[in-house]
Scaffold this active site. Structure first.
Site, PDB file in Angstrom:
ATOM      1  N   HIS A  60       0.812  -1.220   0.000  1.00 12.58           N
ATOM      2  CA  HIS A  60       0.000   0.000   0.000  1.00 12.58           C
ATOM      3  C   HIS A  60       0.847   1.272   0.000  1.00 12.58           C
ATOM      4  O   HIS A  60       0.345   2.342  -0.329  1.00 12.58           O
ATOM      5  CB  HIS A  60      -0.998  -0.001   1.170  1.00 12.58           C
ATOM      6  CG  HIS A  60      -0.390   0.221   2.529  1.00 12.58           C
ATOM      7  ND1 HIS A  60      -0.084  -0.810   3.394  1.00 12.58           N
ATOM      8  CD2 HIS A  60      -0.057   1.359   3.183  1.00 12.58           C
ATOM      9  CE1 HIS A  60       0.400  -0.315   4.521  1.00 12.58           C
ATOM     10  NE2 HIS A  60       0.431   1.000   4.410  1.00 12.58           N
ATOM     11  N   ASP A  92       0.342  -7.645   1.317  1.00 13.05           N
ATOM     12  CA  ASP A  92       0.697  -6.246   1.519  1.00 13.05           C
ATOM     13  C   ASP A  92       2.212  -6.048   1.539  1.00 13.05           C
ATOM     14  O   ASP A  92       2.745  -5.304   2.358  1.00 13.05           O
ATOM     15  CB  ASP A  92       0.073  -5.685   2.800  1.00 13.05           C
ATOM     16  CG  ASP A  92       0.120  -4.156   2.847  1.00 13.05           C
ATOM     17  OD1 ASP A  92       0.215  -3.537   1.766  1.00 13.05           O
ATOM     18  OD2 ASP A  92       0.077  -3.577   3.952  1.00 13.05           O
ATOM     19  N   SER A 173       4.531   2.341   8.010  1.00  7.93           N
ATOM     20  CA  SER A 173       4.281   1.201   7.128  1.00  7.93           C
ATOM     21  C   SER A 173       5.495   0.881   6.270  1.00  7.93           C
ATOM     22  O   SER A 173       6.058   1.761   5.614  1.00  7.93           O
ATOM     23  CB  SER A 173       3.087   1.492   6.218  1.00  7.93           C
ATOM     24  OG  SER A 173       1.892   1.573   6.959  1.00  7.93           O
TER      25      SER A 173
END
Length: 325
Positions: A60, A92, A173
């Protein structure tokens, strides 16, 4: 250890962990990532994976660059252009590659996520809110925690994640979760939030990381092939339970449908079976089953424990290739 990788930190026995030494050891192996595309700009973190210039991050973080966006990787005070090698929405995870390898590039030392224990101290390193090189510490709060972050076609995006109390915020992230030796144990990926609450976009002390052993499998496939094959069981399930002779009930994933000619059917698993364990690791829900199968490899044979007509049975299932992921 990879040649040119980040140094391991030796902690003194019976002493408090020297997080300063850990931070210094991994500082050049955790990077900031900026993405610019026609869909807008974004940022996140990444981890130097090897001395060939590959950097692992979250899908992402770089998703918007799939259609021609620009990626810049910042190491220390220098930014370098990078190219997307491949991305896998199902876990992911993604890999980008530096267009030119800077001198002294230090790949992070990789640990073993299967050796983690609940309560173990860990450090999160990344780029929260654009603040590069930020570190936070906490513990492993739980292991094998099924976390769903979306859906692809008819398949859930589920990872059996490491849950940590180390504060994570937007921008963390793709960054590193490391142990007290500075070894990578997970890639930070998501946080829990309280819907509608003030400050819900920030940390509430429940963060999740993708275990490094799964990252090694997925990143290795992306680097070698540019794409990923996922293990396939061939069932449709729901969370269920079965009564036991002592009056209690065991939780698991109840099989609602078995795909014809799929791995589950070939092994003898039937509709109505309750899958309660894989390789002696308990399965507590349908999502937990999805995340556990996702961590297996194509052609790997795993032992599935099921409850059928009140009796426990074991089936050896050889994983196929998912047609949907």
């Amino acid at each position: 250890m990879i040649e040119g990788s980040s140094p391991s930190v030796v902690q003194a026995e019976a002493a408090e962990i020297d997080w300063t030494a850990v931070s210094d050891a991994v500082s050049n192996s955790v990077v900031s990532i900026q993405v610019a595309s026609q869909d807008g700009a974004g940022q996140g973190s990444g981890v130097v994976w090897d001395d060939q210039g590959h950097v692992v991050t979250n899908h992402h973080v770089v998703e918007s660059a799939a259609n021609g966006g620009q990626i810049a990787v910042t190491i220390g005070n220098r930014a370098y252009p990078a190219t997307l090698v491949g991305s896998d929405a199902a876990t992911d995870l993604a890999v980008v590659k530096l267009d030119e390898i800077p001198e002294g590039l230090a790949a992070i030392t990789r640990g073993d996520s299967t050796a983690l224990e609940v309560g173990q101290d860990v450090m999160a390193v990344g780029n929260p809110l654009g603040l590069s090189g930020s570190v936070t510490t906490g513990i492993v709060s739980a292991l094998d925690r099924p976390v769903s972050t979306g859906q692809i076609k008819n398949s859930l995006v589920v990872t059996n994640a490491i849950q940590t109390s180390a504060p994570l915020n937007p921008g963390n992230s793709g960054g590193a979760l490391v142990d007290s030796t500075g070894a990578l144990v997970g890639i930070n990926s998501s946080i829990a939030t309280i819907g509608g609450a003030e400050g819900a976009s920030g940390s509430i002390g429940i963060g999740f990381a993708i275990p490094v052993n799964l990252v090694d499998n997925i990143a290795g496939q992306i680097i070698e092939n540019g794409a990923v094959q996922h293990a396939y069981l061939g069932t449709s399930t729901t969370t269920g339970q079965a009564a036991l002779s002592d009056g209690s009930a065991v939780l698991g994933a109840e099989v609602q449908e078995v795909v014809g000619d799929g791995p589950a059917e070939a092994a003898g698993i039937k509709k109505g079976d309750l899958i309660v364990a894989i390789n002696d690791v308990s399965i507590t829900s349908s999502e937990h089953l999805v995340g556990t199968v996702r961590a297996l490899k194509v052609d790997e044979t795993a032992s599935f424990t099921v409850i059928r007509d009140g009796k426990e049975q074991t089936f050896e299932v050889t994983m196929g290739v998912s047609p949907d992921l």
